[in-house]
Design an enzyme around this catalytic site. Structure first.
Site, PDB file in Angstrom:
ATOM      1  N   HIS A 142       0.812  -1.225   0.000  1.00 25.51           N
ATOM      2  CA  HIS A 142       0.000   0.000   0.000  1.00 25.51           C
ATOM      3  C   HIS A 142       0.848   1.279   0.000  1.00 25.51           C
ATOM      4  CE1 HIS A 142       0.856   1.033   4.198  1.00 25.51           C
ATOM      5  NE2 HIS A 142       0.955  -0.275   4.357  1.00 25.51           N
ATOM      6  N   HIS A 151      12.272   1.085 -12.287  1.00 30.69           N
ATOM      7  CA  HIS A 151      12.101  -0.333 -12.607  1.00 30.69           C
ATOM      8  C   HIS A 151      12.181  -1.142 -11.316  1.00 30.69           C
ATOM      9  CE1 HIS A 151      13.839  -4.081 -14.944  1.00 30.69           C
ATOM     10  NE2 HIS A 151      12.772  -4.376 -14.237  1.00 30.69           N
TER      11      HIS A 151
HETATM   12  C1  LIG Z   1      24.762  -3.832  -7.847  1.00 35.75           C
HETATM   13  C2  LIG Z   1      25.198  -3.976  -9.287  1.00 35.75           C
HETATM   14  C3  LIG Z   1      24.551  -2.855 -10.128  1.00 35.75           C
HETATM   15  C4  LIG Z   1      26.725  -3.806  -9.300  1.00 35.75           C
HETATM   16  O1  LIG Z   1      27.191  -4.046 -10.588  1.00 35.75           O
HETATM   17  P1  LIG Z   1      28.677  -3.598 -10.961  1.00 35.75           P
HETATM   18  O2  LIG Z   1      28.790  -2.116 -10.805  1.00 35.75           O
HETATM   19  O3  LIG Z   1      28.978  -4.181 -12.304  1.00 35.75           O
HETATM   20  O4  LIG Z   1      29.549  -4.190  -9.789  1.00 35.75           O
HETATM   21  P2  LIG Z   1      30.488  -5.496  -9.765  1.00 35.75           P
HETATM   22  O5  LIG Z   1      29.761  -6.695 -10.267  1.00 35.75           O
HETATM   23  O6  LIG Z   1      31.783  -5.097 -10.419  1.00 35.75           O
HETATM   24  O7  LIG Z   1      30.728  -5.661  -8.206  1.00 35.75           O
HETATM   25  C5  LIG Z   1      31.351  -4.640  -7.416  1.00 35.75           C
HETATM   26  C6  LIG Z   1      31.312  -5.104  -5.978  1.00 35.75           C
HETATM   27  O8  LIG Z   1      29.950  -5.092  -5.520  1.00 35.75           O
HETATM   28  C7  LIG Z   1      29.568  -6.399  -5.070  1.00 35.75           C
HETATM   29  N1  LIG Z   1      28.184  -6.632  -5.510  1.00 35.75           N
HETATM   30  C8  LIG Z   1      27.739  -6.638  -6.788  1.00 35.75           C
HETATM   31  N2  LIG Z   1      26.395  -6.850  -6.786  1.00 35.75           N
HETATM   32  C9  LIG Z   1      26.023  -7.013  -5.502  1.00 35.75           C
HETATM   33  C10 LIG Z   1      24.774  -7.282  -4.907  1.00 35.75           C
HETATM   34  N3  LIG Z   1      23.664  -7.434  -5.633  1.00 35.75           N
HETATM   35  N4  LIG Z   1      24.727  -7.365  -3.568  1.00 35.75           N
HETATM   36  C11 LIG Z   1      25.875  -7.208  -2.815  1.00 35.75           C
HETATM   37  N5  LIG Z   1      27.082  -6.947  -3.339  1.00 35.75           N
HETATM   38  C12 LIG Z   1      27.155  -6.863  -4.679  1.00 35.75           C
HETATM   39  C13 LIG Z   1      30.535  -7.368  -5.758  1.00 35.75           C
HETATM   40  O9  LIG Z   1      30.666  -8.559  -5.022  1.00 35.75           O
HETATM   41  C14 LIG Z   1      31.810  -6.546  -5.765  1.00 35.75           C
HETATM   42  O10 LIG Z   1      32.378  -6.594  -4.472  1.00 35.75           O
HETATM   43  P3  LIG Z   1      33.990  -6.578  -4.264  1.00 35.75           P
HETATM   44  O11 LIG Z   1      34.474  -5.264  -4.808  1.00 35.75           O
HETATM   45  O12 LIG Z   1      34.148  -6.705  -2.783  1.00 35.75           O
HETATM   46  O13 LIG Z   1      34.505  -7.732  -5.053  1.00 35.75           O
HETATM   47  C15 LIG Z   1      24.798  -5.359  -9.928  1.00 35.75           C
HETATM   48  O14 LIG Z   1      25.591  -6.406  -9.398  1.00 35.75           O
HETATM   49  C16 LIG Z   1      23.349  -5.722  -9.674  1.00 35.75           C
HETATM   50  O15 LIG Z   1      22.999  -6.386  -8.700  1.00 35.75           O
HETATM   51  N6  LIG Z   1      22.462  -5.259 -10.607  1.00 35.75           N
HETATM   52  C17 LIG Z   1      21.037  -5.506 -10.525  1.00 35.75           C
HETATM   53  C18 LIG Z   1      20.606  -6.232 -11.791  1.00 35.75           C
HETATM   54  C19 LIG Z   1      19.123  -6.510 -11.814  1.00 35.75           C
HETATM   55  O16 LIG Z   1      18.537  -7.009 -10.881  1.00 35.75           O
HETATM   56  N7  LIG Z   1      18.510  -6.169 -12.950  1.00 35.75           N
HETATM   57  C20 LIG Z   1      17.104  -6.413 -13.188  1.00 35.75           C
HETATM   58  C21 LIG Z   1      16.926  -7.114 -14.502  1.00 35.75           C
HETATM   59  S1  LIG Z   1      15.266  -7.564 -14.795  1.00 35.75           S
END
Ligand SMILES: CC(C)(COP(=O)(O)OP(=O)(O)OC[C@H]1O[C@@H](n2cnc3c(N)ncnc32)[C@H](O)[C@@H]1OP(=O)(O)O)[C@@H](O)C(=O)NCCC(=O)NCCS
Length: 218
Positions: A142, A151
């Site tokens: 709610h 998104h």
């Molecule tokens: C958070 C996010 C944007 C980071 O992406 P990124 O900038 O490419 O970052 P990286 O993958 O290089 O990771 C960087 C650090 O963040 C951490 N990290 C990445 N995603 C994380 C998450 N979801 N939760 C916790 N930590 C996360 C990695 O382990 C890494 O840690 P380290 O530096 O200690 O090794 C991405 O991982 C994510 O979760 N995107 C959401 C995607 C999604 O749900 N899309 C919807 C599609 S329908």
């Protein structure tokens, strides 16, 4: 669509993975006659049997041929907002698509160009801004306020009275505590538990969610 109304002729902007889900939602909702998709560099000539017609340059011709509705099926929030605004200026209508298996409370309000995917829930007095996506199985309880072109990804759970800023992304499977505000252009990483405010433009992740970055990548 109420009896007697004509089915609008629709073009889908985008031909990628999100476009496929949108096409099936349009079909399931019988929201219009799909005439084609737009992609300047398509991976193939059709998407789920819908032809890729060409790039943005053909949009004025489509409009002049009576194809007056467009669904912006682009995963990038900033791009979806920009293209959506341009299409409105050109004269396209941006229909709101609600998959028939979703539940939208009667008191909820959806903006134009919003897509509500299968099994999503939009709760009592929630509002969803123009061009936002409430993806498969996401639950907005709610009084949520979801910003323009935001998104909420699949299987997220937002408790009551959560605010999500314009163009923010709540990553797949995340949970958000009641009354939390997530700023514009913020990103919540996949599988996070958000228990504190998220500043605009920040990237947070984890359980509980901690700051990963304070702004866009350098
Ligand atoms: C958070 C996010 C944007 C980071 O992406 P990124 O900038 O490419 O970052 P990286 O993958 O290089 O990771 C960087 C650090 O963040 C951490 N990290 C990445 N995603 C994380 C998450 N979801 N939760 C916790 N930590 C996360 C990695 O382990 C890494 O840690 P380290 O530096 O200690 O090794 C991405 O991982 C994510 O979760 N995107 C959401 C995607 C999604 O749900 N899309 C919807 C599609 S329908």
């Amino acid at each position: 669509m109420s009896p007697g109304q004509c089915s609008p002729r629709l073009v889908v902007i985008g031909a990628g993975g999100h476009a496929k889900v949108v096409i099936e939602a349009v079909r399931a909702a019988a929201a219009g006659e799909l005439v084609g998709t737009i992609d300047p560099a398509p991976a193939s000539g059709s998407v789920l049997g819908i032809p890729v017609l060409g790039g943005d340059d053909i949009l004025p011709r489509l409009l002049s041929e009576g194809i007056g509705a467009a669904v912006v099926a682009l995963g990038s929030n900033a791009l979806r907002e920009r293209i959506g605004s341009r299409l409105r200026e050109m004269g396209f209508v941006l229909p709101t698509i609600v998959h028939p298996s979703a539940f939208v409370a009667p008191s909820a309000r959806l903006g134009e160009g919003v897509v509500i995917m299968a099994r999503a829930v939009v709760g009592t007095e929630a509002t969803v801004g123009d061009l936002a996506i409430v993806n498969t199985g996401a639950v907005l309880d709610h009084d949520n306020r979801i910003g323009r072109a935001a998104h909420v990804a699949p299987a997220c759970g937002l408790a009551g009275n959560v605010r999500v800023g314009d163009r923010a992304l709540i990553g797949v499977g995340s949970a958000v505590r009641p009354d939390i505000c997530i700023g514009a252009d913020a990103v919540v990483g996949a599988g996070s538990a958000v228990v504190a405010e998220v500043p605009s433009g920040a990237v947070v992740g984890g359980v509980p969610a901690r700051t990963l970055r304070r702004g866009p990548r350098a």
